[in-house]
Design an enzyme around this catalytic site. Sequence first.
Site, PDB file in Angstrom:
ATOM      1  N   SER A  63      19.556  14.931  59.588  1.00 44.44           N
ATOM      2  CA  SER A  63      20.018  15.680  58.417  1.00 44.44           C
ATOM      3  C   SER A  63      21.353  15.137  57.917  1.00 44.44           C
ATOM      4  O   SER A  63      21.582  15.011  56.707  1.00 44.44           O
ATOM      5  CB  SER A  63      20.159  17.168  58.765  1.00 44.44           C
ATOM      6  N   GLY A 157      15.365  17.832  55.755  1.00 42.48           N
ATOM      7  CA  GLY A 157      16.706  17.992  56.303  1.00 42.48           C
ATOM      8  C   GLY A 157      17.091  19.463  56.410  1.00 42.48           C
ATOM      9  O   GLY A 157      16.743  20.273  55.551  1.00 42.48           O
ATOM     10  N   LYS A 158      17.822  19.781  57.454  1.00 46.58           N
ATOM     11  CA  LYS A 158      18.307  21.156  57.649  1.00 46.58           C
ATOM     12  C   LYS A 158      19.727  21.214  57.083  1.00 46.58           C
ATOM     13  O   LYS A 158      20.722  21.098  57.809  1.00 46.58           O
ATOM     14  CB  LYS A 158      18.264  21.527  59.130  1.00 46.58           C
ATOM     15  N   ILE A 159      19.785  21.354  55.763  1.00 45.05           N
ATOM     16  CA  ILE A 159      21.024  21.239  55.001  1.00 45.05           C
ATOM     17  C   ILE A 159      21.422  22.612  54.473  1.00 45.05           C
ATOM     18  O   ILE A 159      20.599  23.332  53.895  1.00 45.05           O
ATOM     19  CB  ILE A 159      20.841  20.238  53.848  1.00 45.05           C
ATOM     20  N   TYR A 163      19.464  26.285  51.796  1.00 42.54           N
ATOM     21  CA  TYR A 163      19.025  27.596  52.242  1.00 42.54           C
ATOM     22  C   TYR A 163      19.259  28.697  51.214  1.00 42.54           C
ATOM     23  O   TYR A 163      18.836  29.843  51.419  1.00 42.54           O
ATOM     24  CB  TYR A 163      19.663  27.934  53.595  1.00 42.54           C
TER      25      TYR A 163
END
Length: 308
Positions: A63, A157-159, A163
């Site tokens: 990420s 990606g865990k951005i 969220y």
Amino acid sequence: MAPRSEWIWWNGRLVPWDQATVHVTAHALHYGTSVFEGIRAYETPQGAAVFRLRPHLARLFFSARLLRFEIPYTEDELAQAVVETVRANRHSSCYIRPLVFRGAGPLGVDGRSCPVEVVIITFEWGKYLGQEALEKGVDVIVSSWRRMAPDTFPALGKIGGQYVNSQFAAMEAHDLGYAEAIMLDAYGYVAEGSGENLFLVKDGVLYTPPFHNSILLGVTRDAVLTLAREQGIEVREQPIPREWLYAADELFMTGTAAEITPVRSVDRIPIGCGKPGPITRRLQERFFAIVTGQAPDIYGWLTPVGSA
């Protein structure tokens, strides 16, 4: 109440919880430039153990690469830092939040001249949707909000900033009286929940959306795929149309927070007989047996906190 523990790991050292503060000009606060992970440590007979620490950290670095971050630590150093923080806070089980973000600096949209900050937060946290959800299932709605389309955001990606998309879906679901939302992708196929991956059972076959349906490649999702194959359950990763949700025999969500949570209805339409089905139960039982140390850790998923 807000979560709390004694220590937070901040840029290489443990600091007291109340001293872990950031300036209001931090780039991440203005533009969402952060990457993060959600990890659990489980209580086992041998003490606390972190679930799939290395795959989580590998995704954190992936990420960061997407967001053009240079994390000033190696994966080995962050793995040690996670263990150190859990141990310092004397957790028998906990939630772990590694977070990498652009700190205080110029407020232009391109934040690459801002310093990169790294923190690891741990705190005690129960079942995300409640213990009853794990046992009886939850009621969900198909959100009016879609997951991001290709070439808009990197869904893999865990951005942090991405969220906001999930927040819209979660707020909509909660305002309408549902526990969670299911989001469709830009083409109308099933993607995932606001913070969980999705699995569907039909005629004994386990289905889940593939990565090109705008999903996050969940670490718990991968563990469930492993357990399903272990048990001889046929697995198909393929696009799922919305109406297939209503035809499902079983439906469940997976994630670090949700673990394996059954879904008992979608849009007020009962799933199967309206309660968790046999395949969901089998996977739940096998998953919790391994992560709590009741069954041998044959996949090497657990990192004991008692060892450095």
